[in-house]
Design an enzyme around this catalytic site. Structure first.
Site, PDB file in Angstrom:
ATOM      1  N   SER A 172       0.970  -1.335   0.053  1.00 10.07           N
ATOM      2  CA  SER A 172       0.145   0.158   0.081  1.00 10.07           C
ATOM      3  C   SER A 172       0.925   1.291   0.087  1.00 10.07           C
ATOM      4  CB  SER A 172      -0.789  -0.129   1.279  1.00 10.07           C
ATOM      5  OG  SER A 172      -1.490   1.143   1.466  1.00 10.07           O
ATOM      6  N   TYR A 185      -2.566  -1.610  10.322  1.00  9.27           N
ATOM      7  CA  TYR A 185      -2.547  -1.609   8.712  1.00  9.27           C
ATOM      8  C   TYR A 185      -1.378  -1.133   8.116  1.00  9.27           C
ATOM      9  CZ  TYR A 185      -4.308  -1.333   4.060  1.00  9.27           C
ATOM     10  OH  TYR A 185      -4.411  -1.284   2.558  1.00  9.27           O
TER      11      TYR A 185
END
Length: 279
Positions: A172, A185
């Site tokens: 990400s 995350y």
């Protein structure tokens, strides 16, 4: 163009999103880049995972679709795979458990006889405004689902992978531009990029490539299921292209990394961020 404010319970269902994400159902055209390959895709029921499953199937690969519990979404994805003339295998279950990760690989070998492509894509996230809101259990579950599973899956799959095989981790933009409200995350996404780079060096002599893809804001069920409505409504508006990406816009990168077109790409982190730079 922003999407309307909306929320769902986790893990989120693609069929209830407005607008529906574009996973390439009507647009992706394959050219045989993955003919005869066998792939495992975690989180393959919806979002990026569905787009990758559709693209892989239309490029000629059989696909095992691992997912948590979203049966209807998973069945829809399987239907697209089968319409492409390829075999679809559905395996529900919790990736935070090592034994389930090993069972996924066992099932793939039982069905396909090999593993050519492993895509570690499933992820868990929750939005928190303070560290006090993050329980020990949530921290551990996030790491188990996002990064521990990657280790377990790779370790189980390697005995069934041959030279030319490909491992792809979904990282990400949060891997080096972490959102403070997505701290667990973001940390796991940095770990995925780092682990992928380590794998590339460990496995190069075996002819097995490993890379990661670093998406920016992409319109998937994870967003309305884990973010407050006001953030959902503005999601993606901050990037230079001014909108959230669609899963279909990610799939060609996964195809490149899985196919012979990417035969000299290993140890890379490919950014698909709508213009946001990553380090």
């Amino acid at each position: 163009m922003n999407q309307p404010a909306q929320q769902q319970d986790t893990p989120g269902v693609q069929g209830e999103m407005t607008p529906k994400p574009d996973c390439g159902e009507e647009s992706y055209r394959g050219t045989g880049k993955l003919t005869g390959k066998a792939a495992i895709i975690t989180g393959g029921d919806s979002g990026i995972g569905r787009a990758v499953a559709i693209a892989f199937a239309r490029e000629g690969a059989d696909v095992l679709i691992s997912y948590l519990s979203e049966d209807e979404d998973a069945q829809d994805t399987a239907r697209y795979v089968e319409q492409a003339g390829r075999k679809a295998v559905l395996v529900p279950g919790d990736l935070s458990k090592a034994e389930h990760c090993r069972a996924i690989v066992d099932r793939a070998v039982q069905e396909f006889g090999k593993v050519d492509i492993l895509v570690n894509n499933a992820a868990y996230q929750m939005n928190h405004e303070s560290l006090d809101e993050i329980s020990d259990d949530e921290w551990e579950y996030t790491f188990a689902t996002n990064i521990h599973a990657y280790f377990w899956l790779v370790k189980a799959a390697l005995p069934h992978m041959s030279p030319g095989s490909s491992i792809i981790g979904s990282s990400s933009v949060n891997s080096d531009m972490p959102s403070p409200t997505l701290a667990p995350y973001a940390a796991t996404k940095a770990a995925i990029a780092n682990f992928s780079a380590s794998l590339a060096q460990l496995l190069g002599e075996r002819g097995i490539r490993a890379n990661s893809v670093a998406p920016g804001p992409v319109w998937t069920p994870l967003i309305p299921a884990t973010m407050p409505e006001e953030k959902v409504e503005s999601f993606g508006g901050q990037v230079p292209l001014g909108r959230a990406g669609q899963p279909a816009e990610l799939a060609p990168v996964y195809v490149l990394l899985a196919s012979d077109d990417g035969s000299y790409i290993s140890g890379a982190r490919v950014a698909v961020t709508g213009g946001n730079p990553i380090l």
